[in-house]
Design an enzyme around this catalytic site. Structure first.
Site, PDB file in Angstrom:
ATOM      1  N   LYS A 259       0.841  -1.204   0.000  1.00 52.66           N
ATOM      2  CA  LYS A 259       0.000   0.000   0.000  1.00 52.66           C
ATOM      3  C   LYS A 259       0.873   1.249   0.000  1.00 52.66           C
ATOM      4  CE  LYS A 259      -3.911  -1.709   2.750  1.00 52.66           C
ATOM      5  NZ  LYS A 259      -4.945  -1.607   1.705  1.00 52.66           N
ATOM      6  N   ARG A 333     -10.185 -11.464   2.497  1.00 50.93           N
ATOM      7  CA  ARG A 333     -11.054 -12.528   1.992  1.00 50.93           C
ATOM      8  C   ARG A 333     -10.396 -13.908   2.112  1.00 50.93           C
ATOM      9  NH1 ARG A 333     -11.322  -9.520  -3.698  1.00 50.93           N
ATOM     10  NH2 ARG A 333     -11.086  -7.827  -2.202  1.00 50.93           N
TER      11      ARG A 333
HETATM   12  N1  BES Z   1      -7.905  -3.583   4.534  1.00 55.49           N
HETATM   13  C1  BES Z   1      -8.154  -3.227   3.187  1.00 55.49           C
HETATM   14  C2  BES Z   1      -9.458  -2.477   2.980  1.00 55.49           C
HETATM   15  C3  BES Z   1      -9.623  -1.149   3.662  1.00 55.49           C
HETATM   16  C4  BES Z   1      -9.450   0.023   2.951  1.00 55.49           C
HETATM   17  C5  BES Z   1     -10.026  -1.073   4.981  1.00 55.49           C
HETATM   18  C6  BES Z   1      -9.641   1.242   3.551  1.00 55.49           C
HETATM   19  C7  BES Z   1     -10.232   0.162   5.602  1.00 55.49           C
HETATM   20  C8  BES Z   1     -10.034   1.313   4.874  1.00 55.49           C
HETATM   21  C9  BES Z   1      -8.200  -4.481   2.322  1.00 55.49           C
HETATM   22  O1  BES Z   1      -7.448  -5.548   2.737  1.00 55.49           O
HETATM   23  C10 BES Z   1      -7.708  -4.070   0.958  1.00 55.49           C
HETATM   24  O2  BES Z   1      -6.613  -3.602   0.880  1.00 55.49           O
HETATM   25  N2  BES Z   1      -8.514  -4.251  -0.059  1.00 55.49           N
HETATM   26  C11 BES Z   1      -8.145  -3.885  -1.377  1.00 55.49           C
HETATM   27  C12 BES Z   1      -8.587  -4.985  -2.307  1.00 55.49           C
HETATM   28  C13 BES Z   1      -8.120  -4.827  -3.721  1.00 55.49           C
HETATM   29  C14 BES Z   1      -6.643  -5.046  -3.797  1.00 55.49           C
HETATM   30  C15 BES Z   1      -8.842  -5.812  -4.577  1.00 55.49           C
HETATM   31  C16 BES Z   1      -8.860  -2.590  -1.742  1.00 55.49           C
HETATM   32  O3  BES Z   1     -10.033  -2.484  -1.451  1.00 55.49           O
HETATM   33  O4  BES Z   1      -8.208  -1.690  -2.244  1.00 55.49           O
HETATM   34 ZN    ZN Z   2      -5.400  -5.455   2.085  1.00 59.19          ZN
END
Ligand code: BES
Ligand code: ZN
Ligand code: ZN
Length: 482
Positions: A259, A333
């Protein structure tokens, strides 16, 4: 630090130094002569005519606040209005350093419990890591609610306490709450509030072949945990248990699909689903809810490192399904899927998972709404939505049409872990759905409302504890009271 407690006081009689009277514009006659002096009453009436709604009357000892609440024909809006007004009173109480107040209702519908709830929730502070926490503490200690029943007060106290516990867990950084420490915190909550906790350690997770959890944990220096919580009262209303599952990613760097700093500074909140499950179990046990409930929490961090799973890897899940991991940041997931498969052994009445699962949910709907979807029957969904209005932890349903599932087809494994990029909260839901055959299921994506950068009324900044009041209300009304 000591948190606020509600108490029940005699109707209209408390000799409290600091009294708050809740009133409404067309119900001023219900303010008895002994509540205000004649001069104060006429001042109040004149003010009300000019649309003033907050009044302050100093007394020789203490003071009287009068708060005018807007009349609302919608009972849900009325409740939320009272909670928000309760939170607003905090500013004055803090200014005068008042630690204990009595609430007296003169509104046609009794709104003092909701007002007290907003006041209490708003007063939350997380000060643990300040060297001089005492100086920052502005805490309210007691809210004496006139005319409330001891049972209502005890229930609300235990629910608020559960929300505070959930907020504390979310606010705790991973430097002090890694997966092992999270499991320890769950065990101590179980001991304190009276639910059972079993914790599976790494070797047990390995021998069960929970491939999703193990893959996410691979680069971590801290082993994973799988917590099993159980509240089983004598003579529960449900024959088959309700299973609650919470995403317990104690920190999400994104893994090799790293990230950016901007999104990462937030990511200690990625175990908010897990913390909510702990909160609901705490409230259920604390209030002796006549319902058999199981909680499942897969816990790990999602780290980078040479042992990390890499985009393109194929993993085999606990269910046997193979998954092509195309983005290591879609880790929630993977650990939830193992827990969803594990839930089958209970032959559950319902499985409800809570997870800070997708940025897509935040982008699409912001912080006021929980995105939810699932295969549970319509009446269950409607009752959940009703509880959403009652607690103002509102939900909106998204479709799980089969076309969204097409995006998860992989040309090397049974599934891939991401979709096309559009409607990411739905493709995440479709991924989870794959592991939920055999029982009715609901998925709550709480990524938006679980963690706030700035406070929204009594939803204090950082961890909000969203989901605790909602799921408790739903379980109570849908199962326990029927
Ligand atoms: N933990 C994150 C989602 C999240 C984002 C929680 C903002 C709280 C605030 C999750 O694990 C994630 O990173 N999801 C990705 C999935 C994508 C790579 C398909 C996302 O939503 O960007
Ligand atoms: Zn994530
Ligand atoms: Zn995550």
């Amino acid at each position: 630090m000591k948190r606020v407690q509600l108490t029940a006081a005699n109707s209209g009689q408390s000799q409290h130094k600091y009294l708050v009277i809740l009133a409404e514009k067309d119900g001023l006659d219900r303010l008895n002569d002994d509540m205000l002096l004649p001069a104060e009453t006429s001042f109040l009436r004149q003010g009300v005519e000019r649309d003033v709604s907050n009044f302050f009357f100093p007394r020789a000892e203490g003071c009287v606040f009068v708060r005018l609440l807007k009349k609302e024909s919608d009972p849900f809006a009325a409740g939320e209005n009272a909670r928000m007004a309760g939170n607003e009173l905090l500013r004055d109480l803090r200014q005068y350093k008042i630690e204990s107040v009595a609430l007296r209702n003169t509104c046609a519908d009794n709104r003092s419990l909701a007002f007290a709830e907003g006041l209490a929730l708003g007063s939350y502070q997380f000060l643990k890591y300040y060297s001089q926490a005492g100086k920052k503490e502005k805490n309210l200690r007691e809210i004496a609610v006139e005319g409330a029943s001891e049972t209502d007060i005890a229930e609300l106290n235990s629910l608020l306490n559960a929300v505070f516990l959930t907020r504390d867990m979310v606010n705790e950084p991973q430097s002090h709450l890694n997966a092992v420490q999270l499991a320890e915190a769950v065990e101590s909550a179980g001991k304190q509030y009276g639910f059972e906790v079993e914790v599976l350690e790494q070797h047990q997770i390995e021998s069960l072949k929970m491939g999703g959890i193990l893959a996410v944990n691979r680069a971590s220096s801290v082993p994973p945990r799988f917590c099993i919580l159980e509240w089983k009262p004598a003579n529960p209303q449900n024959k088959k248990p309700v299973v609650l599952i919470g995403k317990g990613v104690v920190y999400d760097t994104g893994g090799l699909s790293l990230k950016p700093t901007d999104g990462m500074d937030y990511m200690k909140c990625d175990m908010a689903g897990a913390a909510t499950v702990v909160g609901v179990m705490t409230a259920a046990a604390g209030n002796n809810l006549p319902l058999h409930i199981i909680g499942l929490i897969p816990a790990t961090d999602n780290q980078i490192g040479e042992r990390a799973m890499a985009p393109g890897d194929v993993i085999r899940m606990y269910s046997g399904t193979t998954v092509e991991v195309l983005n290591t940041d879609a880790e929630g997931r993977l650990i939830l899927a193992d827990a969803l498969h594990y839930a089958k052994k209970y032959d559950p009445e319902l499985v409800l998972d809570l997870a800070t699962l997708t940025g897509a949910a935040v982008r699409a709907l912001g912080t006021q709404v929980i995105c939810y979807m699932g295969t549970a029957p319509e009446n269950v969904k409607r009752d959940l939505e009703q509880s959403g209005w009652a607690t103002y932890e509102r939900l909106v349903e998204l479709p799980l049409w089969k076309e969204f599932g097409e995006e998860l087809k992989s040309n090397i494994a049974d599934l891939k872990n991401i979709g096309s990029g559009n409607a990411g909260m739905i493709t995440a839901g479709k991924f989870l759905e794959h592991f939920t055959s055999e029982y009715p299921w609901l998925h709550l994506d709480i990524a938006g409302p679980a963690y706030l950068r700035t406070a929204n009324g009594y939803r204090t900044k950082d961890g909000t504890g969203v989901g605790v009041r909602l799921v408790y209300d739903f379980l109570k009304k849908h199962y326990a009271e029927k």
